[in-house]
Design an enzyme around this catalytic site. Structure first.
Site, PDB file in Angstrom:
ATOM      1  N   ASP A 149      34.919  30.816  36.624  1.00 52.19           N
ATOM      2  CA  ASP A 149      34.615  32.125  37.226  1.00 52.19           C
ATOM      3  C   ASP A 149      34.072  33.134  36.224  1.00 52.19           C
ATOM      4  O   ASP A 149      34.281  34.336  36.353  1.00 52.19           O
ATOM      5  CB  ASP A 149      35.871  32.716  37.908  1.00 52.19           C
ATOM      6  N   LYS A 167      28.984  32.328  36.217  1.00 51.10           N
ATOM      7  CA  LYS A 167      27.912  31.335  36.055  1.00 51.10           C
ATOM      8  C   LYS A 167      26.881  31.450  37.171  1.00 51.10           C
ATOM      9  O   LYS A 167      25.680  31.335  36.939  1.00 51.10           O
ATOM     10  CB  LYS A 167      28.508  29.913  36.046  1.00 51.10           C
ATOM     11  N   GLY A 220      33.192  27.975  42.995  1.00 49.63           N
ATOM     12  CA  GLY A 220      32.731  29.054  43.866  1.00 49.63           C
ATOM     13  C   GLY A 220      31.833  29.934  43.035  1.00 49.63           C
ATOM     14  O   GLY A 220      32.291  30.633  42.142  1.00 49.63           O
ATOM     15  N   HIS A 221      30.546  29.854  43.265  1.00 52.39           N
ATOM     16  CA  HIS A 221      29.590  30.610  42.460  1.00 52.39           C
ATOM     17  C   HIS A 221      28.989  31.717  43.306  1.00 52.39           C
ATOM     18  O   HIS A 221      28.311  31.455  44.294  1.00 52.39           O
ATOM     19  CB  HIS A 221      28.513  29.674  41.906  1.00 52.39           C
ATOM     20  N   GLN A 240      33.313  25.168  36.838  1.00 42.14           N
ATOM     21  CA  GLN A 240      34.587  25.364  36.132  1.00 42.14           C
ATOM     22  C   GLN A 240      34.308  25.901  34.716  1.00 42.14           C
ATOM     23  O   GLN A 240      33.330  26.603  34.536  1.00 42.14           O
ATOM     24  CB  GLN A 240      35.406  24.067  36.098  1.00 42.14           C
ATOM     25  N   ALA A 296      36.751  33.143  44.541  1.00 41.73           N
ATOM     26  CA  ALA A 296      35.618  33.071  45.462  1.00 41.73           C
ATOM     27  C   ALA A 296      35.855  31.984  46.506  1.00 41.73           C
ATOM     28  O   ALA A 296      35.325  32.034  47.603  1.00 41.73           O
ATOM     29  CB  ALA A 296      34.349  32.779  44.676  1.00 41.73           C
ATOM     30  N   ARG A 320      42.553  33.645  46.033  1.00 45.39           N
ATOM     31  CA  ARG A 320      43.768  33.910  45.237  1.00 45.39           C
ATOM     32  C   ARG A 320      43.474  34.980  44.188  1.00 45.39           C
ATOM     33  O   ARG A 320      42.387  34.991  43.599  1.00 45.39           O
ATOM     34  CB  ARG A 320      44.187  32.635  44.485  1.00 45.39           C
ATOM     35  N   LEU A 370      30.749  43.364  31.696  1.00 46.67           N
ATOM     36  CA  LEU A 370      30.991  44.388  30.684  1.00 46.67           C
ATOM     37  C   LEU A 370      31.412  45.690  31.371  1.00 46.67           C
ATOM     38  O   LEU A 370      32.283  46.416  30.899  1.00 46.67           O
ATOM     39  CB  LEU A 370      29.707  44.623  29.872  1.00 46.67           C
ATOM     40  N   THR A 418      25.899  43.539  33.603  1.00 43.12           N
ATOM     41  CA  THR A 418      26.548  44.837  33.810  1.00 43.12           C
ATOM     42  C   THR A 418      26.829  45.119  35.283  1.00 43.12           C
ATOM     43  O   THR A 418      27.051  46.251  35.672  1.00 43.12           O
ATOM     44  CB  THR A 418      25.650  45.965  33.262  1.00 43.12           C
TER      45      THR A 418
HETATM   46  P1  GDP Z   1      31.360  31.598  38.641  1.00 43.47           P
HETATM   47  O1  GDP Z   1      32.311  30.687  39.295  1.00 43.47           O
HETATM   48  O2  GDP Z   1      31.344  31.414  37.165  1.00 43.47           O
HETATM   49  O3  GDP Z   1      29.990  31.542  39.215  1.00 43.47           O
HETATM   50  O4  GDP Z   1      31.898  33.059  38.904  1.00 43.47           O
HETATM   51  P2  GDP Z   1      32.430  33.644  40.303  1.00 43.47           P
HETATM   52  O5  GDP Z   1      31.273  33.878  41.176  1.00 43.47           O
HETATM   53  O6  GDP Z   1      33.516  32.801  40.808  1.00 43.47           O
HETATM   54  O7  GDP Z   1      33.097  34.978  39.815  1.00 43.47           O
HETATM   55  C1  GDP Z   1      32.397  35.992  39.189  1.00 43.47           C
HETATM   56  C2  GDP Z   1      32.491  37.268  40.013  1.00 43.47           C
HETATM   57  O8  GDP Z   1      32.061  38.356  39.253  1.00 43.47           O
HETATM   58  C3  GDP Z   1      31.591  37.265  41.225  1.00 43.47           C
HETATM   59  O9  GDP Z   1      32.209  38.008  42.223  1.00 43.47           O
HETATM   60  C4  GDP Z   1      30.336  37.974  40.758  1.00 43.47           C
HETATM   61  O10 GDP Z   1      29.635  38.617  41.803  1.00 43.47           O
HETATM   62  C5  GDP Z   1      30.928  38.980  39.833  1.00 43.47           C
HETATM   63  N1  GDP Z   1      30.086  39.370  38.698  1.00 43.47           N
HETATM   64  C6  GDP Z   1      29.274  38.583  37.936  1.00 43.47           C
HETATM   65  N2  GDP Z   1      28.754  39.302  36.917  1.00 43.47           N
HETATM   66  C7  GDP Z   1      29.277  40.536  37.032  1.00 43.47           C
HETATM   67  C8  GDP Z   1      29.152  41.724  36.255  1.00 43.47           C
HETATM   68  O11 GDP Z   1      28.473  41.786  35.241  1.00 43.47           O
HETATM   69  N3  GDP Z   1      29.848  42.814  36.658  1.00 43.47           N
HETATM   70  C9  GDP Z   1      30.638  42.798  37.768  1.00 43.47           C
HETATM   71  N4  GDP Z   1      31.286  43.893  38.084  1.00 43.47           N
HETATM   72  N5  GDP Z   1      30.768  41.698  38.502  1.00 43.47           N
HETATM   73  C10 GDP Z   1      30.109  40.583  38.149  1.00 43.47           C
HETATM   74  P1  IMO Z   2      33.994  27.843  39.134  1.00 51.22           P
HETATM   75  O1  IMO Z   2      32.850  26.852  39.053  1.00 51.22           O
HETATM   76  C1  IMO Z   2      38.158  28.710  38.377  1.00 51.22           C
HETATM   77  C2  IMO Z   2      41.025  25.436  38.714  1.00 51.22           C
HETATM   78  C3  IMO Z   2      42.016  25.536  39.829  1.00 51.22           C
HETATM   79  C4  IMO Z   2      43.195  24.819  39.209  1.00 51.22           C
HETATM   80  C5  IMO Z   2      42.542  23.707  38.401  1.00 51.22           C
HETATM   81  C6  IMO Z   2      42.509  22.377  39.115  1.00 51.22           C
HETATM   82  O2  IMO Z   2      33.905  28.750  40.272  1.00 51.22           O
HETATM   83  O3  IMO Z   2      34.167  28.522  37.836  1.00 51.22           O
HETATM   84  P2  IMO Z   2      41.096  21.445  41.130  1.00 51.22           P
HETATM   85  O4  IMO Z   2      41.006  21.904  42.550  1.00 51.22           O
HETATM   86  O5  IMO Z   2      39.783  21.471  40.446  1.00 51.22           O
HETATM   87  O6  IMO Z   2      41.794  20.150  40.978  1.00 51.22           O
HETATM   88  O7  IMO Z   2      42.032  22.533  40.420  1.00 51.22           O
HETATM   89  O8  IMO Z   2      41.211  24.153  38.171  1.00 51.22           O
HETATM   90  N1  IMO Z   2      39.600  25.532  39.112  1.00 51.22           N
HETATM   91  C7  IMO Z   2      38.843  26.619  38.940  1.00 51.22           C
HETATM   92  N2  IMO Z   2      39.156  27.832  38.435  1.00 51.22           N
HETATM   93  N3  IMO Z   2      36.893  28.454  38.718  1.00 51.22           N
HETATM   94  C8  IMO Z   2      36.550  27.244  39.177  1.00 51.22           C
HETATM   95  O9  IMO Z   2      35.265  26.909  39.429  1.00 51.22           O
HETATM   96  C9  IMO Z   2      37.546  26.264  39.315  1.00 51.22           C
HETATM   97  N4  IMO Z   2      37.564  24.988  39.758  1.00 51.22           N
HETATM   98  C10 IMO Z   2      38.810  24.562  39.598  1.00 51.22           C
HETATM   99  O10 IMO Z   2      42.316  26.866  40.121  1.00 51.22           O
HETATM  100  O11 IMO Z   2      43.844  25.667  38.296  1.00 51.22           O
HETATM  101 MG    MG Z   3      33.932  30.723  40.627  1.00 53.83          MG
END
Ligand code: GDP
Ligand code: IMO
Ligand code: MG
Length: 832
Positions: free
Chosen positions: A13, A16, A40-41, A223, A298, A302, A331, A413
């Site tokens: 998270d 990415k 969840g991206h 991840q 996402a 949780r 940031l 940002t």
């Molecule tokens: P990923 O799994 O690595 O793709 O990340 P997630 O999408 O699960 O979580 C990142 C969250 O931060 C998402 O809700 C994005 O919309 C948000 N996000 C990403 N970059 C920024 C940022 O620079 N500032 C803020 N406030 N939110 C961001």
């Molecule tokens: P993205 O790509 C954050 C975590 C789960 C749990 C552990 C094992 O959005 O960054 P699993 O269901 O994979 O067997 O769970 O890994 N986990 C993540 N945490 N971002 C993710 O993906 C994750 N994918 C799995 O919360 O702790």
């Molecule tokens: Mg994610």
């Protein structure tokens, strides 16, 4: 062929999705390599929010191809649902989505097993996403998994599934005492398979072909490093390879075809699910960050656990993934943070840890060591330009970049696509000192012009660069030298050197003319240098000449004292070539072959300007101007020792008018050295003035701890250096960067770094991080000299500097250096 891996540097998270979406516009293919719909991206484009779980974010761009690679596990129901959601949003995936025929399938029973296993773990549960990821990978590794290619042949699929069901039931009966209900799963999967069929292909062939054709591929990691099955906080990890290596195995693209690795990190850290998290914040602070950063899963919704940035995690992630550029996201979430903590190291039971603990139980109990940095209390939300970032935010980023020795390639940002800063070398172009030195040599080398020359007496030529070859006595009288003169002769017949005879017979009283006209002697000379065309030199001891008459104190016999080519003096002549810097030895050689005057390149004129006038307390020692003045003096001395002509411009306070005028006069000289630095942020006024004058910067920091803002650029064709204010760093950076530039400007080949090997006389405890130059004293005892670091008070300790005759290089990757170990030292030219 452009191929970049985007990898999570923390526990997932990191943002990415946003980064991949931002970058995907300039790539042809975007590929997911591992994991499944546990990811969840989130991507926000204008008012629309997309959460992609399986399909790479690149699909949101109109022309890009999205690939679900072999290393993933695919739940057909989740994939079909995601395709439908995208279609509803007006995004057509047909012809652009490609699913690996070798990717493994997730069945509903995998989900059930995931939940059951979590339940059985009780308090130690992992906190999985319950998507069946782990159990699907278990089946894959146990070689009983079913894959995408199986779906293509329903009959075969049913047969294989029956085997798997039987085996699974045997296991389930043993483990849980009950059969698993598979009714409907096989047929339902086949039904979904029909919807996916059209996307299934050999994605390894597809991507390798694309790369071979010069197309570009972005690998979208899922991840994060610390969730990697091998390198993460096992067992609190996911079941796949979430590190950059996984990109290669996950799609079947060889490591040799992967060019760059982009690590993504938040400005802080989060983690979902169980497991160790050393920098986790106390509830109240975590709550604030969670709310500001909207830190809720996402996929599962949780609340994410929140903590401070952990540079130990990032150091590890950099190592494991080979991250060559870091993206810092979110940031803006720190905009209201008064103070920011950054974890710079771990202790376990009071002892600093050098490595990442392998045992989760140990990792659970490490104590993070924090450094506190000031917050910026200004909004950065949505900023697109690095120059608009508050100073404290730049300092924070710099600290991270310095510690990790990695450039920050992008800053996010805000969640929106355009809330992105791509510094393009502005925030930080930090090079190692070797790289920085090479850059100076390359850029100054490109621009150096011919130098004016002047005839200089041998006595005054020390440190200058020779412009013309030194010829022996005929060009450089006097002729009245009394020792070791000789006659160069050519043998009458072509005979090997060993049989060379003295064919020109020389008698006492012979004149030079006599010898020259004797028919076989080519040239008369002194110093025994063998000229072109002559085969040998006849050495006659104790000779002197006056008015062209040769006198012998001792007669020469035929064949005696024949010195073949390659004699010492001939070597001397060969050595004294244009472009050499004249040191003691070179001058002695020149004198030996009779040179009185030498044609030398004129010294390059190096302007020295101290900049800045920050307010300091009166009783602070030493005051800033003391540092600046002493810096200018020591710099002038260094310039002279290095062969330049110092031109001292004095101090310029931080006012545009003063600076502009001084810099302009400095640019009239051959090079400009600023002893107050011109790094972005801290000295931005100087930087801006130079930029307005057309400067181009090649780096603005060097990986010398603590990440020195040593700047190098070119303005109006002249090299410009900004050296750090700290006297030790000034001296070291001068030696590393300005000295080779002076060499080049004088027409000389830059001298190699005066790094010498020494043995450490006293153990050294230094924090790892960046290469560090400590003032030290070296003493020559035995073959390897012994070196001892000097105690010093930091920045202004000029007294310690005066005692130092070298700088001890503490390698970047070392913490302790023991007595007797071999280390590198940089000799101080003015002392040694
Ligand atoms: P990923 O799994 O690595 O793709 O990340 P997630 O999408 O699960 O979580 C990142 C969250 O931060 C998402 O809700 C994005 O919309 C948000 N996000 C990403 N970059 C920024 C940022 O620079 N500032 C803020 N406030 N939110 C961001
Ligand atoms: P993205 O790509 C954050 C975590 C789960 C749990 C552990 C094992 O959005 O960054 P699993 O269901 O994979 O067997 O769970 O890994 N986990 C993540 N945490 N971002 C993710 O993906 C994750 N994918 C799995 O919360 O702790
Ligand atoms: Mg994610």
């Amino acid at each position: 062929m452009k191929s970049v891996v985007v990898v999570g540097a923390q526990w997932g998270d990191e943002g990415k999705g946003k980064v991949v979406d931002y970058l995907s516009g300039s790539f042809d293919y975007i590929a997911r390599v591992a994991g499944g719909h546990n990811a969840g991206h989130t991507v926000i484009i204008d008012k629309d929010r997309y959460v992609l779980q399986l399909i790479p974010c690149g699909i949101l761009r109109p022309k890009q191809h999205a690939v679900i690679g072999t290393g993933t596990v695919v739940d057909p129901a989740a994939l079909v649902a995601e395709i439908a959601t995208l279609s509803k949003a007006g995004i057509d995936v047909k012809g652009r989505l490609h699913v690996s025929n070798r990717a493994h399938l997730i069945f509903p029973y995998h989900r059930e097993l995931d939940k059951a296993a979590e339940g059985a773990r009780g308090a130690n549960k992992i906190g999985t996403t319950s998507r069946g990821i782990g159990p699907a990978y278990e089946d894959k590794m146990a070689r009983r998994g079913l894959r995408m290619c199986d779906l293509l042949d329903p009959e075969l699929f049913r047969k294989k599934a029956a085997h798997v069901v039987a085996e699974k039931n045997r296991l389930a009966r043993g483990a849980y005492g009950a059969d698993i209900d598979f009714s409907g799963e096989v047929e339902e999967t086949l039904r979904l398979g029909e919807k996916i069929r059209g996307y299934i292909c050999d994605t390894a062939e597809l991507l390798n072909r694309a790369l071979d054709e010069g197309k570009s591929v972005l690998f979208e990691g899922a991840q994060g490093t610390m969730l990697d099955i091998d390198h993460g906080t096992y067992p609190y990890v996911t079941s796949s390879s979430a590190t950059s290596g996984g990109a290669s195995t996950g799609v079947g693209v060889p490591p040799t075809k992967i060019k760059n690795v982009l690590g993504i990190s938040k400005a802080y850290t989060t983690r979902v699910g169980g497991g160790p998290f050393p920098t986790e914040m106390p509830d109240l602070e975590a709550k604030e960050v969670r709310e500001r950063g909207k830190e809720f899963g996402a996929v599962t919704g949780r609340p994410r656990r929140c903590g401070w940035l952990d540079l130990q995690v990032l150091r590890y992630a950099k190592m494991i993934n080979g991250i060559d550029s870091l993206v810092v996201t979110k940031l803006d979430v720190f905009d209201t943070q008064r103070e920011i903590q950054v974890c710079v190291g771990y202790k376990y039971k009071g002892t600093p840890l050098k490595e990442m603990p392998a045992l989760a139980e140990e990792y659970e109990h490490v104590t993070p060591e924090y450094k506190t940095l000031p917050g910026w209390n200004e909004t950065t939300y949505g900023l697109k330009e690095g120059s608009k970032l508050p100073k404290a935010a730049i300092d924070y980023l710099r600290f991270v970049s310095d510690f990790l020795q990695v450039e920050i390639g992008m800053i996010s940002t805000g969640p929106e696509r355009d809330a992105t800063i791509v510094p393009a070398g502005k925030i930080h172009t930090m090079l190692t000192y070797e790289q920085a030195r090479n850059k100076v040599i390359e850029e100054v080398g490109k621009r150096k012009g011919p130098r004016a020359t002047a005839a200089v007496s041998v006595w005054d030529a020390l440190g200058l660069v020779l412009a013309q070859e030194v010829k022996t006595d005929r060009e450089y009288p006097p002729f009245n030298r009394s020792t070791r003169d000789g006659y160069a002769v050519r043998s009458s017949e072509a005979v090997p050197d060993a049989q060379l005879k003295c064919v020109g017979e020389i008698k006492a009283g012979d004149t030079v003319r006599d010898v020259l006209t004797s028919g076989t002697c080519l040239q008369i000379m002194t110093g025994a240098a063998v000229p072109e065309g002559a085969d040998a030199v006849v050495m006659i001891e104790y000779t002197s000449r006056e008015n062209d008459v040769v006198r012998f104190e001792r007669a020469a016999h035929q064949g005696q004292n024949i010195v073949p080519r390659g004699s010492e003096a001939a070597a001397a002549q060969a050595m004294l070539k244009p472009g050499m810097r004249l040191g003691y030895a070179e001058l002695a050689l020149a004198a030996q072959v009779g040179a009185v005057q030498l044609q030398c390149a004129q010294r390059p004129r190096v302007a020295i300007l101290s900049t800045g006038d920050e307010v300091v307390l009166i009783d602070e020692t030493p005051g800033p101007f003391q540092i600046r003045n002493s810096n200018s003096v020591s710099l002038a001395a260094q310039v002279r020792i290095a062969g330049g002509e110092p031109v001292i411009l004095g101090n310029a306070p931080d006012r545009i008018e003063d600076l502009g005028a001084k810099i302009e006069s400095g640019l009239k000289e051959d090079a400009l050295v600023l002893s107050g630095g011109v790094s972005m942020g801290k000295y931005d006024l100087v930087e801006n003035v130079l930029k307005a004058m057309g400067a181009e910067f090649f780096f603005d920091a060097v990986a010398i701890r603590p990440g020195k803002p040593a700047v190098f650029g070119v303005c109006q064709g002249k090299p410009v250096f900004g050296l750090p204010g700290n006297p030790v760093s000034t001296m070291v950076t001068f030696e590393l960067f300005v000295a080779p530039a002076i060499d080049l400007l004088s027409g000389a080949v830059p001298r190699p770094l005066p790094l010498v090997e020494a043995r450490l006389a006293e153990a050294l405890k230094e924090k790892s991080g960046l290469a560090h130059f400590l003032p030290a004293r070296v003493e020559w005892r035995g073959t390897v000299p012994e070196v001892k670091a000097l105690k010093w008070q930091g920045s202004g300790d000029i007294a310690a500097l005066a005692k130092a005759n070298c700088f001890l290089v503490v390698p970047a990757d070392r913490e302790n250096i023991e007595v007797g170990e071999r280390v590198a030292i940089l000799l101080r030219k003015d002392v040694v």
